[in-house]
Design an enzyme around this catalytic site. Structure first.
Site, PDB file in Angstrom:
ATOM      1  N   PRO A 236       0.798  -1.286   0.077  1.00  0.00           N
ATOM      2  CG  PRO A 236      -0.123  -1.056   2.206  1.00  0.00           C
ATOM      3  CD  PRO A 236       1.020  -1.857   1.298  1.00  0.00           C
ATOM      4  CG  ASP A 410       5.100  -0.806   2.709  1.00  0.00           C
ATOM      5  OD1 ASP A 410       4.021  -0.477   3.322  1.00  0.00           O
ATOM      6  OD2 ASP A 410       5.571  -1.768   2.508  1.00  0.00           O
ATOM      7  CG  HIS A 411       0.205   4.408   4.467  1.00  0.00           C
ATOM      8  ND1 HIS A 411       0.299   4.804   5.684  1.00  0.00           N
ATOM      9  CD2 HIS A 411      -0.571   5.567   3.659  1.00  0.00           C
ATOM     10  CE1 HIS A 411      -0.269   5.972   5.965  1.00  0.00           C
ATOM     11  NE2 HIS A 411      -0.879   6.373   4.840  1.00  0.00           N
ATOM     12  NE  ARG A 412       2.928  -3.400   3.635  1.00  0.00           N
ATOM     13  CZ  ARG A 412       3.480  -4.282   3.166  1.00  0.00           C
ATOM     14  NH1 ARG A 412       2.689  -5.613   3.341  1.00  0.00           N
ATOM     15  NH2 ARG A 412       4.259  -4.180   2.310  1.00  0.00           N
ATOM     16  CB  VAL A 413       6.844   0.831   7.217  1.00  0.00           C
ATOM     17  CG1 VAL A 413       8.040   1.122   8.091  1.00  0.00           C
ATOM     18  CG2 VAL A 413       6.813  -0.672   6.884  1.00  0.00           C
TER      19      VAL A 413
END
Ligand code: CAO
Length: 438
Positions: A236, A410-413
């Site tokens: 994402p 990376d939007h997860r991080v």
């Protein structure tokens, strides 16, 4: 040192159905030596020794029991004694049974199905599931690729699916353009947790509409296509833009290059951007990380990849330990690596270990773009050609050389606030390079 069949429970006289090593091979502890298959279970036997294989004591079809010597290894380092092992996976299990033994099957993929941790996790008795017939390593391989074994045409003895069958299945899916069509989408669902359920790729007879020419994709293009598609789908990602004022930096670069005209040493904008990025990575360590399940692996080294355009496609050579190198050294190294890339001479070592990637289209043009994160990295910086822009300085518009930056993260991080802080900081560094020393 001899490597023998470990405790395989109640089984004896089990046929060897696959051999993974031959004389002269160098093996590590836990490398798979052979697959044994009883009428109830298939199991990979891992090596308990490391070194060079001097002798292979068995051949396909031989029946072995606990204690039978499989191979002799020289120069061996031995593993700590393995605990008695349980069967790793049922011989004729379908997906249901495989899912029921995740630890064992994961271990099988790392080719250590019979090592102590796997044995501890494996059930001592397994019920037979569906009809697919494959060894644990083949099952693990198919899971890795998201392939439903039930759909693979088996060419092995007794209808057993071989690793080559799985590879052929994937190749077939790619060639028919089912990427990922119904089958692969369903398989991908297993790892994606949802499944894209995409329509098959449109098949059009282009020749019906006009003259065409068909050219095969280069090897590099084929490999990068797969990586890019995975990264695009799995990550994402959000792209954040920022302008850096590089008026002073460019003037400095030109002046230093003039001083060094005779020596042939040349500073490039890319080298400055790499150096400034390292400083920004040090300031924002999340950018120098990779996701590993529920963990974030933070790297203490600073290897920077840079996209290099070559006649055969895009490659990403890596400047190792860029934090320890001067801008001159980085400029020389990127120049050498880019040349190697264009000549098709980059080796795997030149292209591995990157923490962060820079994609510079500065020599070509453009304004902004959205680069794709190069997994397992968590961010990539794209830059385009710098242009003179009128910038309001509070009293008047002043001409400033402006570098357009596009950071995909990376939007997860990395949240948007952090990404924007990174960009602002990087722009400050490039605007006044003395800050890199602070
Ligand atoms: N702004 C303005 N000019 C720039 C610039 C920038 N941001 N970056 C480079 N330039 C100038 C250089 O100074 C050079 O000018 P001179 O010839 O007058 O010195 C010229 O553009 C050509 O530079 P270059 O691109 O050959 O060299 P580089 O060090 O900037 O880049 C490399 C090297 C390997 C990154 C580049 O050759 C390349 O392959 N770029 C493409 C990367 C790519 O394809 N990215 C997309 C990936 S995603 O699909």
């Amino acid at each position: 040192m001899e490597v023998a069949v470990p405790d395989i429970g109640d089984f004896s006289d089990v046929p060897v159905i696959e051999l993974f090593v031959k004389v002269g091979d160098t093996i590590k502890v836990d490398d798979a030596i052979a697959t044994l298959e009883s009428d109830k279970a298939t199991m990979d036997v891992p090596s308990s020794a490391a070194g060079v294989v001097k002798e292979v004591k068995v051949k396909l079809g031989d029946k072995v029991s606990q204690g039978a010597v499989l191979i002799v290894v020289e120069g061996a380092g031995a593993a700590p004694a393995a605990a008695p092992a349980a069967p790793a996976a049922p011989a004729a299990a379908g997906n249901t049974a495989v899912q029921a033994t995740p630890a064992a099957s994961t271990a099988a993929f790392s080719q250590s199905a019979l090592s102590a941790p796997a044995a501890a996790a494996a059930p001592s008795a397994v019920t037979l599931g569906g009809k697919v017939h494959a060894s644990p390593s083949v099952r693990a391989y198919s899971r890795e690729l998201g392939v439903d074994l039930a759909q693979v045409r088996a060419t092995g003895p007794k209808g057993r699916v071989l690793k080559e069958d799985v590879t052929a299945f994937v190749k077939g899916a790619m060639q028919t353009g089912v990427v990922p069509g119904k089958t692969a989408a369903a398989a991908a669902g297993a790892s994606l947790g949802g499944g894209l359920d995409l329509l098959p790729w449109p098949k059009v007879d282009f020749a019906k509409f006009g003259e065409i020419e068909t050219k095969p994709l280069s090897r590099i293009k084929k490999i990068s296509a797969q990586n890019l598609a995975r990264n695009w789908v799995m990550i994402p990602a959000v792209t954040y833009h920022e302008d850096a004022d590089i008026t002073d930096l460019e003037a400095f670069r030109v002046a230093i290059n003039k001083e060094n005209e005779k020596s042939g040493k040349k500073l490039t904008m890319l080298a400055f951007i790499i150096k400034a990025s390292v400083r920004a990575l040090q300031q924002f360590p999340e950018f120098n990380s990779s996701l590993d399940g529920d963990n974030l692996v933070l790297k203490k080294y600073f290897n920077i990849g840079f996209a290099a355009d070559t006649p055969n496609g895009l490659v990403v050579p890596v400047v190792k330990n860029a934090d320890k190198k001067s801008v001159f050294e980085i400029a020389a190294e990127t120049g050498e690596l880019a040349k190697k890339a264009r000549d098709g001479k980059l080796g795997p070592a030149d292209m591995s270990g990157a923490c962060f990637t820079i994609s510079s289209l500065g020599g070509i043009g453009g304004t902004y773009f959205a680069p794709i994160v190069n997994a397992p990295e968590v961010a990539i910086l794209g830059v385009n050609k710098s242009v003179m822009k009128p910038v309001w300085d509070g009293k008047a518009f002043a001409p400033r050389l402006t570098l357009p930056m596009s950071l995909t993260a990376d939007h997860r991080v990395i949240d948007g606030a952090l990404a924007t802080r990174f960009n602002v900081y990087l722009a400050q560094l490039l605007a006044d390079f003395r800050r890199v020393m602070l």
